[in-house]
Motif scaffolding. Sequence first.
Motif, short mmCIF file in Angstrom:
data_model
loop_
_atom_site.label_atom_id
_atom_site.label_comp_id
_atom_site.label_asym_id
_atom_site.label_seq_id
_atom_site.Cartn_x
_atom_site.Cartn_y
_atom_site.Cartn_z
N PHE A 1 0.84 -1.20 0.00
CA PHE A 1 0.00 0.00 0.00
C PHE A 1 0.87 1.25 0.00
O PHE A 1 1.90 1.31 0.68
CB PHE A 1 -0.93 0.01 1.22
N GLU A 2 0.45 2.28 -0.75
CA GLU A 2 1.18 3.53 -0.82
C GLU A 2 0.20 4.65 -1.18
O GLU A 2 -0.83 4.42 -1.84
CB GLU A 2 2.28 3.43 -1.89
N ASP A 3 0.50 5.88 -0.76
CA ASP A 3 -0.30 7.03 -1.15
C ASP A 3 -0.25 7.18 -2.67
O ASP A 3 0.83 7.12 -3.27
CB ASP A 3 0.23 8.31 -0.49
N LEU A 4 -1.40 7.40 -3.29
CA LEU A 4 -1.46 7.45 -4.75
C LEU A 4 -0.52 8.50 -5.34
O LEU A 4 0.09 8.28 -6.39
CB LEU A 4 -2.90 7.73 -5.19
N MET B 1 -7.80 4.72 -13.09
CA MET B 1 -8.47 5.45 -12.00
C MET B 1 -8.81 6.87 -12.45
O MET B 1 -8.15 7.44 -13.33
CB MET B 1 -7.59 5.46 -10.75
N ARG B 2 -9.83 7.45 -11.80
CA ARG B 2 -10.36 8.74 -12.24
C ARG B 2 -10.52 9.66 -11.02
O ARG B 2 -11.05 9.24 -9.98
CB ARG B 2 -11.70 8.51 -12.93
N ALA B 3 -10.07 10.90 -11.15
CA ALA B 3 -10.21 11.89 -10.07
C ALA B 3 -11.70 12.15 -9.81
O ALA B 3 -12.54 12.05 -10.72
CB ALA B 3 -9.50 13.18 -10.44
N SER B 4 -12.05 12.49 -8.58
CA SER B 4 -13.46 12.70 -8.21
C SER B 4 -14.07 13.94 -8.87
O SER B 4 -15.28 14.14 -8.82
CB SER B 4 -13.60 12.81 -6.69
N GLY C 1 -11.31 22.49 -7.48
CA GLY C 1 -10.45 22.12 -6.36
C GLY C 1 -9.21 21.40 -6.87
O GLY C 1 -8.90 21.42 -8.07
N GLU C 2 -8.48 20.78 -5.95
CA GLU C 2 -7.27 20.02 -6.32
C GLU C 2 -7.51 18.55 -5.95
O GLU C 2 -7.89 18.23 -4.82
CB GLU C 2 -6.05 20.56 -5.57
N PHE C 3 -7.25 17.67 -6.92
CA PHE C 3 -7.63 16.27 -6.75
C PHE C 3 -6.49 15.34 -7.15
O PHE C 3 -5.63 15.67 -7.95
CB PHE C 3 -8.85 15.93 -7.64
N SER C 4 -6.53 14.15 -6.55
CA SER C 4 -5.62 13.07 -6.96
C SER C 4 -6.29 12.30 -8.09
O SER C 4 -7.45 11.89 -7.97
CB SER C 4 -5.34 12.13 -5.79
N VAL D 1 -4.63 16.81 -10.21
CA VAL D 1 -5.37 17.65 -11.17
C VAL D 1 -5.91 18.87 -10.43
O VAL D 1 -6.50 18.72 -9.35
CB VAL D 1 -6.53 16.86 -11.80
N LYS D 2 -5.69 20.06 -11.01
CA LYS D 2 -6.19 21.31 -10.39
C LYS D 2 -7.28 21.90 -11.27
O LYS D 2 -7.13 22.07 -12.47
CB LYS D 2 -5.04 22.28 -10.24
#
Length: 420
Positions: A269-272, A336-339, A391-394, A417-418
């Motif tokens: 496991f790791e932070d995306l 994967m897709r940012a929210s 906003g700012e998203f992973s 992504v900003k």
Amino acid sequence: MNKSQDNAAKINAIAKTGIPFLDNKFLEYYKNQTKNVKATNKLIWVNPYSDLHYLYTRSFYLDKYPLSDTLKKATKLYLETAKKDWLKYSLYEKGLAALTLNRFGENESAKKIIESLKETASNNEDWGMYWIANKAGYYWYQAPIETHALLIEAFAEVNHDTRSVDAMKVWLLKNKQTKNWPTTKSTTEAVYALLMQGTDWLSVKDNTIIKIGNEKILTKKLAENEKEAETGYIKLNWEADEIKKEMASIKIENKSKVPGFGGVYWQYFEDLDKIKSNSAAVLSVSKELYLKKNSIKGDQLEKITNNNPLKTGDLVTVRLVIKSKEDMEFVHLKDMRASCFEPVNILSQYQYKDRLGYYMSTKDAATHFFFDSINKGTYVIEYDIRVNNSGEFSNGITTIESMYAPEFSSHTKGIRVKVN
């Protein structure tokens, strides 16, 4: 009578009736073919689909059911034609011709076919010996596994070429690592070739030394995981508290002449946002985001960077570039897709683009792609998403992996992504 003897008796009963029946049918066919042939020694056309198969089948019973004089005369004409025309045959038919000619005493002609096959083969340290032209196709003789297994039998029987046979067996095993043997016939043929031809690969035990870090794999760890019968296959797992930094270094030493293969993969496991890309693998994927704009010239794509942030309502094109260094089957890609993104196409469906067929399934957090097969090469997949939040998203990562062999996998780096 035990089961083995009972089976042998049943097979003999079938052969006792079947062989004379086939002989009569073949002679009828021969007479019809030679009706208009004036010279008895003139060569006739051999149909590789049926004639070679008959002669190949008959070659197993030459001692127990000898050929009649009429049958000898007929088979001689077909064998002479095969000696003349074998260069026109497919790979499968060449193997069939070599075995048949060899069993009917035409050893020199059989050896010529084997030498020709050897000259046209590819040799690779990782993939062994194989033929590039051996591809699946519409016709019955375009079956790669059955063809390769038959050629193994031909090399073993005609030339007793154990070295080439072992190299060909390597290709069979490597093929199975990332592919499906599609039929019971192909599986049976492949297993027979692996077990019955060339060097006995099951005779060597405990011939591999594996060192992880500075230590050999402990006997206790091996004892806890029972080996698979005959093949010696074993799967080892380590818990989180057993993992040490030094274990990133792995050394494998094969103490015998018998090859083996396996894979190593590390799941954690790791932070995306901290994940780095892994693009040097056999199977890899890269991802880029583009802002799609309308213009007089049509849709234009502008690569998204930190210098040109998005805004709500923008249409974004996701570009995925897949690179495969080998042919593979049953591959899964998860993007994967940012929210802040919503997919434009929400319907799951089968698609075919850029020489690639896949099933695309849209879920809440990611878009999934399922491939029955990916041939060696580079492919580009694109689909659109819409920006719906600021906003700012992973944006997460994109992962591609072989469902058969987890060691063949790759992923992109984590990006942000900003949206203004």
